[in-house]
Write a protein that holds these residues in place. Structure first.
Motif, PDB file in Angstrom:
ATOM      1  N   TYR A 152       0.688  -1.190   0.091  1.00  0.00           N
ATOM      2  CA  TYR A 152       0.044   0.039   0.142  1.00  0.00           C
ATOM      3  C   TYR A 152       0.827   1.389  -0.023  1.00  0.00           C
ATOM      4  O   TYR A 152       0.356   2.344  -0.312  1.00  0.00           O
ATOM      5  N   ASN A 198     -13.423   8.067   4.370  1.00  0.00           N
ATOM      6  CA  ASN A 198     -14.454   7.899   3.328  1.00  0.00           C
ATOM      7  C   ASN A 198     -15.139   8.996   3.015  1.00  0.00           C
ATOM      8  O   ASN A 198     -14.662  10.148   3.307  1.00  0.00           O
ATOM      9  N   ALA A 224      -6.762   5.314   3.479  1.00  0.00           N
ATOM     10  CA  ALA A 224      -7.446   4.061   3.221  1.00  0.00           C
ATOM     11  C   ALA A 224      -8.934   4.651   2.444  1.00  0.00           C
ATOM     12  O   ALA A 224      -9.436   5.380   3.026  1.00  0.00           O
ATOM     13  N   ASP A 225      -9.468   3.728   1.794  1.00  0.00           N
ATOM     14  CA  ASP A 225     -10.918   3.815   1.658  1.00  0.00           C
ATOM     15  C   ASP A 225     -11.453   5.078   0.879  1.00  0.00           C
ATOM     16  O   ASP A 225     -12.578   5.500   1.025  1.00  0.00           O
ATOM     17  N   LYS A 247     -11.062   6.828  -3.099  1.00  0.00           N
ATOM     18  CA  LYS A 247     -10.387   6.593  -4.416  1.00  0.00           C
ATOM     19  C   LYS A 247      -9.803   7.922  -4.541  1.00  0.00           C
ATOM     20  O   LYS A 247     -10.090   9.063  -4.298  1.00  0.00           O
ATOM     21  N   GLY A 266      -6.827   2.698  -1.639  1.00  0.00           N
ATOM     22  CA  GLY A 266      -8.431   2.427  -1.854  1.00  0.00           C
ATOM     23  C   GLY A 266      -8.456   1.648  -0.692  1.00  0.00           C
ATOM     24  O   GLY A 266      -8.281   1.812   0.582  1.00  0.00           O
ATOM     25  N   TYR A 267      -9.671   0.509  -0.865  1.00  0.00           N
ATOM     26  CA  TYR A 267     -10.101  -0.438   0.340  1.00  0.00           C
ATOM     27  C   TYR A 267      -8.740  -1.397   0.839  1.00  0.00           C
ATOM     28  O   TYR A 267      -8.206  -1.838  -0.136  1.00  0.00           O
ATOM     29  N   ASN A 318      -9.823  -5.692   6.377  1.00  0.00           N
ATOM     30  CA  ASN A 318      -9.769  -5.690   7.795  1.00  0.00           C
ATOM     31  C   ASN A 318      -8.511  -6.597   8.158  1.00  0.00           C
ATOM     32  O   ASN A 318      -7.875  -6.361   9.242  1.00  0.00           O
TER      33      ASN A 318
END
Length: 218
Positions: free
Chosen positions: A36, A48, A78-79, A81, A105-106, A109
């Motif tokens: 990542y 988000n 994270a999460d 775009k 992105g995603y 968990n």
């Protein structure tokens, strides 16, 4: 229904959420986080598109931090775009900070414990949260957390948590710089977080609920 509006506080019991037990410090975190982000360590923001996540002000704060830090760290988001992040950057006039942002992105968990563990700081400066489980997840991984003075977050972060006004990017940036520049404070926050989460678990939640039912049925 007016008689339901006056409840004796002595009858109220706070039953807290817990966090999943796979959130522990991961010592070889880079084996996972390299998927990542290339640079280590880094700052981590779990965002988000919900306005309450305060993404615009976090990016403003990060821009301030970059100008003031002697050794600035990249920010892993994270999460969100890339096109959404670009919208925020264009709206806030912060295009120059994009080279320091990573936006995969995603993130599953199952890999979040490594991502928390690899982060220098977790930024969770929401405008409001009903609880704030990510605060516990990061603390359980040994990562200092910067969170907000609003809603439930101070209660979860506890008396020694790092709390900032989420409407003030300067405060968020100052908290980042304080952790970066004060090794003793940083270490104390790591230790505090690991101790703090010991009082939160799903087992404790279930036990408290069971005790309440026992009292009701007694």
């Amino acid at each position: 229904i007016s008689h339901f509006l006056h409840i004796d506080k002595q009858l109220l019991v706070a039953v807290y959420n817990g966090y999943s037990q796979h959130f522990i410090p991961i010592w070889n975190a880079q084996a996972i986080t390299a998927r990542y982000i290339k640079n280590h360590p880094y700052l981590f923001f779990l965002g988000n598109t919900d306005p309450k996540k305060n993404t615009a002000r976090v990016l403003q704060a990060y821009g301030i931090y970059l100008k003031k830090s002697s050794q600035p760290l990249p920010l892993l988001i994270a999460d969100l775009k890339e096109e959404i992040i670009d919208e925020y950057l264009n709206r806030e006039g912060l295009q120059e900070i994009k080279k320091m942002l990573y936006h995969p992105g995603y993130i599953p968990n199952t890999e979040l414990p490594a991502v928390y563990s690899g982060a220098s700081v977790f930024i969770y400066t929401s405008l409001r949260e009903s609880f704030g489980i990510p605060i516990l997840e990061a603390m359980a991984c040994g990562t200092p957390v910067i969170t907000s003075t609003t809603s439930a977050m101070p209660e979860i972060a506890g008396p020694e948590g790092i709390l900032v006004n989420p409407f003030e990017p300067e405060e968020i940036a100052s908290a980042l710089l304080h952790l970066e520049e004060n090794a003793e404070f940083y270490q104390s926050q790591t230790a505090y977080g690991l101790e703090r989460v010991r009082r939160f678990s799903w087992e404790n939640t279930a036990r408290e609920i069971l005790n309440i039912y026992k009292e009701i049925l007694a």
